[in-house]
Design an enzyme around this catalytic site. Structure first.
Site, mmCIF file in Angstrom:
data_model
loop_
_atom_site.group_PDB
_atom_site.id
_atom_site.type_symbol
_atom_site.label_atom_id
_atom_site.label_comp_id
_atom_site.label_asym_id
_atom_site.label_seq_id
_atom_site.Cartn_x
_atom_site.Cartn_y
_atom_site.Cartn_z
ATOM 1 N N LYS A 1 38.101 73.402 27.417
ATOM 2 C CA LYS A 1 38.156 72.203 28.262
ATOM 3 C C LYS A 1 37.786 71.015 27.366
ATOM 4 C CE LYS A 1 36.225 74.947 32.070
ATOM 5 N NZ LYS A 1 35.028 75.212 32.891
ATOM 6 N N THR B 1 23.103 77.977 35.006
ATOM 7 C CA THR B 1 22.694 78.599 33.741
ATOM 8 C C THR B 1 22.427 77.551 32.668
ATOM 9 O OG1 THR B 1 25.016 78.967 33.463
ATOM 10 C CG2 THR B 1 23.712 80.898 33.990
ATOM 11 N N LYS C 1 27.592 70.604 28.582
ATOM 12 C CA LYS C 1 28.106 71.288 29.783
ATOM 13 C C LYS C 1 29.624 71.445 29.684
ATOM 14 C CE LYS C 1 24.599 70.394 33.241
ATOM 15 N NZ LYS C 1 24.242 69.672 34.456
ATOM 16 N N GLY C 2 30.097 72.645 29.899
ATOM 17 C CA GLY C 2 31.543 72.912 29.864
ATOM 18 C C GLY C 2 32.106 73.016 28.450
ATOM 19 N N GLU D 1 34.334 71.858 39.764
ATOM 20 C CA GLU D 1 33.827 71.704 38.389
ATOM 21 C C GLU D 1 32.617 70.773 38.340
ATOM 22 O OE1 GLU D 1 34.925 73.236 34.613
ATOM 23 O OE2 GLU D 1 33.461 71.668 35.112
ATOM 24 N N ASP D 2 31.680 71.079 37.426
ATOM 25 C CA ASP D 2 30.506 70.201 37.297
ATOM 26 C C ASP D 2 30.540 69.365 36.019
ATOM 27 O OD1 ASP D 2 30.040 72.479 35.595
ATOM 28 O OD2 ASP D 2 27.982 71.776 35.399
ATOM 29 N N ARG E 1 30.813 77.522 23.044
ATOM 30 C CA ARG E 1 29.629 77.841 22.234
ATOM 31 C C ARG E 1 29.760 77.270 20.816
ATOM 32 N NH1 ARG E 1 28.630 84.036 21.957
ATOM 33 N NH2 ARG E 1 29.174 83.771 24.141
ATOM 34 N N ASN F 1 30.326 84.805 28.538
ATOM 35 C CA ASN F 1 29.391 85.675 29.262
ATOM 36 C C ASN F 1 29.669 85.684 30.765
ATOM 37 O OD1 ASN F 1 27.662 86.377 26.954
ATOM 38 N ND2 ASN F 1 27.130 84.196 26.962
ATOM 39 N N ASP G 1 34.644 76.884 38.521
ATOM 40 C CA ASP G 1 33.918 76.941 37.258
ATOM 41 C C ASP G 1 32.669 77.793 37.537
ATOM 42 O OD1 ASP G 1 32.982 76.032 34.638
ATOM 43 O OD2 ASP G 1 31.571 74.798 35.773
ATOM 44 N N LEU G 2 31.999 78.256 36.496
ATOM 45 C CA LEU G 2 30.827 79.109 36.741
ATOM 46 C C LEU G 2 29.514 78.339 36.566
ATOM 47 C CD1 LEU G 2 29.606 81.953 37.247
ATOM 48 C CD2 LEU G 2 29.780 82.340 34.791
ATOM 49 N N ASP G 3 29.220 77.996 35.289
ATOM 50 C CA ASP G 3 27.934 77.346 34.997
ATOM 51 C C ASP G 3 27.885 75.965 35.650
ATOM 52 O OD1 ASP G 3 27.365 79.527 33.478
ATOM 53 O OD2 ASP G 3 27.668 78.562 31.548
ATOM 54 N N SER H 1 36.134 79.679 33.625
ATOM 55 C CA SER H 1 34.910 79.255 32.922
ATOM 56 C C SER H 1 35.094 79.278 31.410
ATOM 57 C CB SER H 1 33.771 80.203 33.312
ATOM 58 O OG SER H 1 32.685 80.085 32.426
ATOM 59 N N ALA H 2 34.360 78.395 30.729
ATOM 60 C CA ALA H 2 34.384 78.381 29.257
ATOM 61 C C ALA H 2 33.495 79.472 28.684
ATOM 62 C CB ALA H 2 33.899 77.019 28.762
ATOM 63 N N SER H 3 32.695 80.100 29.538
ATOM 64 C CA SER H 3 31.687 81.048 29.031
ATOM 65 C C SER H 3 32.253 82.426 28.727
ATOM 66 C CB SER H 3 30.560 81.189 30.060
ATOM 67 O OG SER H 3 29.688 82.218 29.642
HETATM 68 P P1 B16 Z 1 28.857 80.961 26.437
HETATM 69 P P2 B16 Z 1 31.357 76.796 32.350
HETATM 70 C C1 B16 Z 1 30.232 76.769 29.915
HETATM 71 O O1 B16 Z 1 30.466 77.397 31.142
HETATM 72 C C2 B16 Z 1 28.879 76.058 29.906
HETATM 73 O O2 B16 Z 1 28.886 74.960 30.789
HETATM 74 C C3 B16 Z 1 28.573 75.558 28.512
HETATM 75 O O3 B16 Z 1 27.319 74.918 28.479
HETATM 76 C C4 B16 Z 1 28.612 76.741 27.535
HETATM 77 O O4 B16 Z 1 28.366 76.301 26.205
HETATM 78 C C5 B16 Z 1 29.965 77.427 27.631
HETATM 79 O O5 B16 Z 1 30.209 77.843 28.968
HETATM 80 C C6 B16 Z 1 30.050 78.639 26.738
HETATM 81 O O6 B16 Z 1 29.168 79.604 27.209
HETATM 82 O O7 B16 Z 1 27.965 80.638 25.280
HETATM 83 O O8 B16 Z 1 28.188 81.809 27.497
HETATM 84 O O9 B16 Z 1 30.179 81.551 25.989
HETATM 85 O O10 B16 Z 1 30.618 75.609 32.831
HETATM 86 O O11 B16 Z 1 32.726 76.498 31.791
HETATM 87 O O12 B16 Z 1 31.355 77.935 33.334
HETATM 88 MG MG MG Z 2 30.308 74.136 34.317
#
Ligand code: B16
Ligand code: MG
Length: 230
Positions: A157, A29, A57-58, A181-182, A61, A130, A21-23, A126-128
């Site tokens: 997730k 972040t 977290k996870g 994963e966190d 958006r 970014n 996982d990233l964040d 990752s869910a992000s």
């Molecule tokens: P973004 P992960 C998740 O990343 C974050 O934990 C979560 O807080 C965030 O809302 C989500 O990514 C979406 O991020 O706005 O950058 O698309 O923990 O899955 O790496």
């Molecule tokens: Mg995470």
């Protein structure tokens, strides 16, 4: 340290798919998400605490904004909703743009190089949306053979889609994959994908993970070799 094991050792070594996982696992972040969400919530007259941030977290958006609006008992038009999402992301990106390698979490580079030295397949899950930008900022983009992020999945997730896609990308069977994963949702996703879950954070929160560590400083190379790969 010089490794005297012959090359043949690596050639016949078990291969596992390591999915990160990233964040909260590679970089923290969450503090930047917090600042951006708090600013947005404040503009709507909604209070937003660090505890509230934990629950995001996870979470994707879109779902994060839905939760904040529900907590503040507010409803918005689709147009306003999208406008706020865009605004929040721009604020967040302002923080991301200042990130450096210093922000990589402790011992992550050691674990990545160790796995690389053993020729173990590695992916990001990752869910992000970014994720690529963040990995580029901290100069880790080339460490992963496969990157699955919020733009490559249709279900967030705890749905296992993100990790199953990562396993497919690595050409690994899900049962041979290990997920770091966190978040609670991420551990649930890894477990329902049939993967071995390793929680990074609080054992009380991540109680469904197979193993939990405070951070990567607690995960020795010996543990990786004996418990995760063998
Ligand atoms: P973004 P992960 C998740 O990343 C974050 O934990 C979560 O807080 C965030 O809302 C989500 O990514 C979406 O991020 O706005 O950058 O698309 O923990 O899955 O790496
Ligand atoms: Mg995470």
């Amino acid at each position: 340290m010089f490794d005297s094991r012959p090359y043949i050792f690596y050639a016949y070594m078990n291969k596992k798919g390591f999915i990160f996982d990233l964040d909260g696992v590679i970089v923290d972040t969450a503090k930047y998400h917090f600042l951006a969400w708090r600013k947005l919530a404040k503009s709507l007259g909604i209070t937003f605490s660090e505890e509230d941030n934990e629950l995001l977290k996870g979470v994707s958006r879109v779902s994060s904004l839905e939760k904040i609006l529900a907590w503040g008992e507010q409803e918005l038009s689709k147009e306003r909703f999208d406008e706020l999402l865009h605004k929040k992301n721009n604020d967040y990106l302002g923080h991301i743009a200042k990130m450096t390698r210093e922000e990589i979490l402790p011992d992550v580079p050691r674990v990545l190089s160790y796995l690389k030295s053993l020729d173990q397949p590695m992916a990001l899950g990752s869910a992000s949306k970014n994720a690529r930008r963040i990995l580029t900022e901290v100069d880790l983009i080339h460490e992963f053979q496969v990157i699955v992020d919020g733009s490559n999945v249709s279900k967030a997730k705890p749905d296992p889609e993100v990790f199953l896609n990562a396993a497919t990308g690595l050409k690994m069977n899900p049962k041979d994959c290990i997920v770091f994963e966190d978040s609670l949702a991420g551990i649930e996703a890894a477990n329902s994908a049939g993967m071995l879950s390793v929680g990074i954070g609080d054992a009380k929160v991540l109680k469904d993970a197979k193993f939990v560590f405070k951070d990567f400083t607690e995960i020795s190379n010996q543990f990786i070799l004996n418990e995760l790969i063998s």
